[in-house]
Design an enzyme around this catalytic site. Structure first.
Site, PDB file in Angstrom:
ATOM      1  N   LYS A  19       0.965   4.522  -2.602  1.00  0.00           N
ATOM      2  CA  LYS A  19       0.633   5.891  -2.183  1.00  0.00           C
ATOM      3  C   LYS A  19       1.832   6.833  -2.352  1.00  0.00           C
ATOM      4  O   LYS A  19       1.655   8.007  -2.681  1.00  0.00           O
ATOM      5  CB  LYS A  19       0.100   5.896  -0.748  1.00  0.00           C
ATOM      6  CG  LYS A  19      -1.275   5.214  -0.624  1.00  0.00           C
ATOM      7  CD  LYS A  19      -2.355   5.899  -1.461  1.00  0.00           C
ATOM      8  CE  LYS A  19      -3.732   5.296  -1.245  1.00  0.00           C
ATOM      9  NZ  LYS A  19      -4.789   6.001  -1.993  1.00  0.00           N
ATOM     10  N   TYR A  55       0.847  -1.208   0.000  1.00  0.00           N
ATOM     11  CA  TYR A  55       0.000   0.000   0.000  1.00  0.00           C
ATOM     12  C   TYR A  55       0.879   1.253   0.000  1.00  0.00           C
ATOM     13  O   TYR A  55       0.639   2.185  -0.776  1.00  0.00           O
ATOM     14  CB  TYR A  55      -0.903  -0.057   1.228  1.00  0.00           C
ATOM     15  CG  TYR A  55      -1.789   1.146   1.438  1.00  0.00           C
ATOM     16  CD1 TYR A  55      -3.004   1.271   0.768  1.00  0.00           C
ATOM     17  CD2 TYR A  55      -1.425   2.157   2.338  1.00  0.00           C
ATOM     18  CE1 TYR A  55      -3.829   2.368   0.984  1.00  0.00           C
ATOM     19  CE2 TYR A  55      -2.247   3.257   2.550  1.00  0.00           C
ATOM     20  CZ  TYR A  55      -3.446   3.351   1.878  1.00  0.00           C
ATOM     21  OH  TYR A  55      -4.257   4.444   2.099  1.00  0.00           O
TER      22      TYR A  55
HETATM   23  N1  LIG Z   1      -9.448   5.530   6.131  1.00  0.00           N
HETATM   24  C1  LIG Z   1      -8.274   6.072   6.369  1.00  0.00           C
HETATM   25  O1  LIG Z   1      -7.862   6.258   7.528  1.00  0.00           O
HETATM   26  C2  LIG Z   1      -7.380   6.467   5.228  1.00  0.00           C
HETATM   27  C3  LIG Z   1      -6.110   6.958   5.537  1.00  0.00           C
HETATM   28  C4  LIG Z   1      -5.277   7.368   4.517  1.00  0.00           C
HETATM   29  C5  LIG Z   1      -5.705   7.286   3.204  1.00  0.00           C
HETATM   30  N2  LIG Z   1      -6.948   6.801   2.914  1.00  0.00           N
HETATM   31  C6  LIG Z   1      -7.344   6.767   1.508  1.00  0.00           C
HETATM   32  O2  LIG Z   1      -8.657   7.300   1.394  1.00  0.00           O
HETATM   33  C7  LIG Z   1      -9.335   6.687   0.298  1.00  0.00           C
HETATM   34  C8  LIG Z   1     -10.669   6.100   0.783  1.00  0.00           C
HETATM   35  O3  LIG Z   1     -10.394   5.097   1.727  1.00  0.00           O
HETATM   36  P1  LIG Z   1     -11.518   4.493   2.684  1.00  0.00           P
HETATM   37  O4  LIG Z   1     -10.895   4.395   4.003  1.00  0.00           O
HETATM   38  O5  LIG Z   1     -12.785   5.227   2.501  1.00  0.00           O
HETATM   39  O6  LIG Z   1     -11.616   3.002   2.083  1.00  0.00           O
HETATM   40  P2  LIG Z   1     -12.841   1.982   2.046  1.00  0.00           P
HETATM   41  O7  LIG Z   1     -13.775   2.251   3.145  1.00  0.00           O
HETATM   42  O8  LIG Z   1     -12.238   0.638   1.916  1.00  0.00           O
HETATM   43  O9  LIG Z   1     -13.585   2.375   0.676  1.00  0.00           O
HETATM   44  C9  LIG Z   1     -12.913   2.208  -0.540  1.00  0.00           C
HETATM   45  C10 LIG Z   1     -13.837   2.587  -1.680  1.00  0.00           C
HETATM   46  O10 LIG Z   1     -13.135   2.355  -2.909  1.00  0.00           O
HETATM   47  C11 LIG Z   1     -13.955   1.562  -3.770  1.00  0.00           C
HETATM   48  N3  LIG Z   1     -13.121   0.718  -4.623  1.00  0.00           N
HETATM   49  C12 LIG Z   1     -12.191  -0.207  -4.232  1.00  0.00           C
HETATM   50  N4  LIG Z   1     -11.663  -0.809  -5.302  1.00  0.00           N
HETATM   51  C13 LIG Z   1     -12.262  -0.248  -6.391  1.00  0.00           C
HETATM   52  C14 LIG Z   1     -12.146  -0.463  -7.778  1.00  0.00           C
HETATM   53  N5  LIG Z   1     -11.285  -1.369  -8.286  1.00  0.00           N
HETATM   54  N6  LIG Z   1     -12.907   0.287  -8.624  1.00  0.00           N
HETATM   55  C15 LIG Z   1     -13.782   1.196  -8.142  1.00  0.00           C
HETATM   56  N7  LIG Z   1     -13.926   1.447  -6.828  1.00  0.00           N
HETATM   57  C16 LIG Z   1     -13.180   0.735  -5.965  1.00  0.00           C
HETATM   58  C17 LIG Z   1     -14.816   0.743  -2.809  1.00  0.00           C
HETATM   59  O11 LIG Z   1     -16.027   0.351  -3.443  1.00  0.00           O
HETATM   60  P3  LIG Z   1     -16.276  -1.109  -4.068  1.00  0.00           P
HETATM   61  O12 LIG Z   1     -15.661  -2.108  -3.137  1.00  0.00           O
HETATM   62  O13 LIG Z   1     -17.766  -1.178  -4.204  1.00  0.00           O
HETATM   63  O14 LIG Z   1     -15.600  -1.063  -5.411  1.00  0.00           O
HETATM   64  C18 LIG Z   1     -15.100   1.767  -1.722  1.00  0.00           C
HETATM   65  O15 LIG Z   1     -16.199   2.577  -2.101  1.00  0.00           O
HETATM   66  C19 LIG Z   1      -8.368   5.643  -0.261  1.00  0.00           C
HETATM   67  O16 LIG Z   1      -7.632   6.219  -1.331  1.00  0.00           O
HETATM   68  C20 LIG Z   1      -7.437   5.380   0.907  1.00  0.00           C
HETATM   69  O17 LIG Z   1      -6.194   4.887   0.487  1.00  0.00           O
HETATM   70  C21 LIG Z   1      -7.790   6.371   3.897  1.00  0.00           C
END
Ligand SMILES: NC(=O)c1ccc[n+]([C@@H]2O[C@H](COP(=O)([O-])OP(=O)(O)OC[C@H]3O[C@@H](n4cnc5c(N)ncnc54)[C@H](OP(=O)(O)O)[C@@H]3O)[C@@H](O)[C@H]2O)c1
Length: 229
Positions: free
Chosen positions: A155, A151
């Site tokens: 990133k 990951y």
């Molecule tokens: N949560 C945190 O603390 C955190 C921290 C740093 C960075 N981030 C970043 O923030 C962003 C959102 O993360 P999150 O925490 O909200 O993750 P999450 O809850 O796992 O949600 C991920 C989303 O991405 C979609 N997705 C995954 N694979 C996909 C694909 N191949 N095509 C289209 N859609 C896809 C999923 O929908 P489906 O499964 O329906 O496709 C889901 O809607 C990401 O870029 C993550 O790296 C999050």
């Protein structure tokens, strides 16, 4: 507040993408979103009908993204704000124990998926010489931890890709990598386990993130940004 009326956003089925979708729509913006889950798309279409649109698209599949972008651009025109949010994380594991298939999948979604979305939406934005691109990075796009090397690799790549892209855009546009902070989503639960519950919900986060996103403009081009806690 800028004049971002039309927002293209990936990963809308849950987590940060879902919370941003609701936040943008509450503030009167039009959202075109995608995710893979057909049931989530169905539910979003029902809750947020036209002018919003939601499509089942796997961003890792360039042909699917191409068809989606063509349909969105035809219906809504070039986005004022393009957000690459969709991503996955590897199951916690030392790098040498990650299978080749799992490694490829994380790269295909997080890095190549972002590229696919950019290559099919940005030409129309460049022709108009307007619009902001936000590529979701992470704290792990600027620092590292054990067990999430795959990951981290994607990133850190997003940071480099976005800052180089920023140097290519015409005046009037911006591209920024954004570290959203730490938020209690399924992704965080995957890597933090029960400790994820100590962090804010996506809805709480969106109250800070959505206004920040809507304020971005060309002067922000190339800045590595973080949503304040
Ligand atoms: N949560 C945190 O603390 C955190 C921290 C740093 C960075 N981030 C970043 O923030 C962003 C959102 O993360 P999150 O925490 O909200 O993750 P999450 O809850 O796992 O949600 C991920 C989303 O991405 C979609 N997705 C995954 N694979 C996909 C694909 N191949 N095509 C289209 N859609 C896809 C999923 O929908 P489906 O499964 O329906 O496709 C889901 O809607 C990401 O870029 C993550 O790296 C999050």
């Amino acid at each position: 507040m800028n004049d971002s009326r039309t927002i293209v956003l990936t990963g809308v089925s849950r987590g940060l993408g879902r919370a941003m979708t609701e936040g943008f729509i509450e503030r009167g913006r039009t959202v075109a979103g995608c995710c893979r889950s057909a049931s989530a798309v169905k539910q979003l279409r029902k809750k947020f009908p036209a002018p919003h649109r939601f499509d089942a698209v796997d961003v890792a599949d360039d042909a699917q993204v191409k068809a989606w972008a063509a349909a969105v651009l035809d219906e809504l025109g070039p986005p004022d704000l393009l957000i690459n949010n969709a991503a996955i994380i590897n199951a916690n594991s030392p790098l040498w124990k990650v299978s080749a298939g799992d490694f490829s999948r994380v790269v295909d979604v997080n890095l190549k998926g972002t590229f696919h979305v950019l290559r099919h939406f940005v030409p129309a934005m460049v022709r108009r010489r307007r619009g902001v691109i936000v590529n979701f990075s992470s704290g792990w796009g600027r620092s590292t931890s054990p067990e999430v090397a795959t990951y981290c690799a994607t990133k850190w790549a997003i940071e480099g890709l976005t800052r180089a892209l920023a140097e290519e855009l015409p005046q009037g546009m911006a591209a920024v990598p954004l570290n959203p902070g730490v938020i209690n989503t399924e992704m965080l639960q995957s890597c933090f386990g029960a400790d994820a519950s100590a962090y804010p919900s996506p809805q709480e986060w969106a109250r800070r993130a959505v206004p920040l996103l809507l304020k971005l403009r060309d002067k922000d081009n190339g800045r590595a940004l973080t949503v304040p806690p």
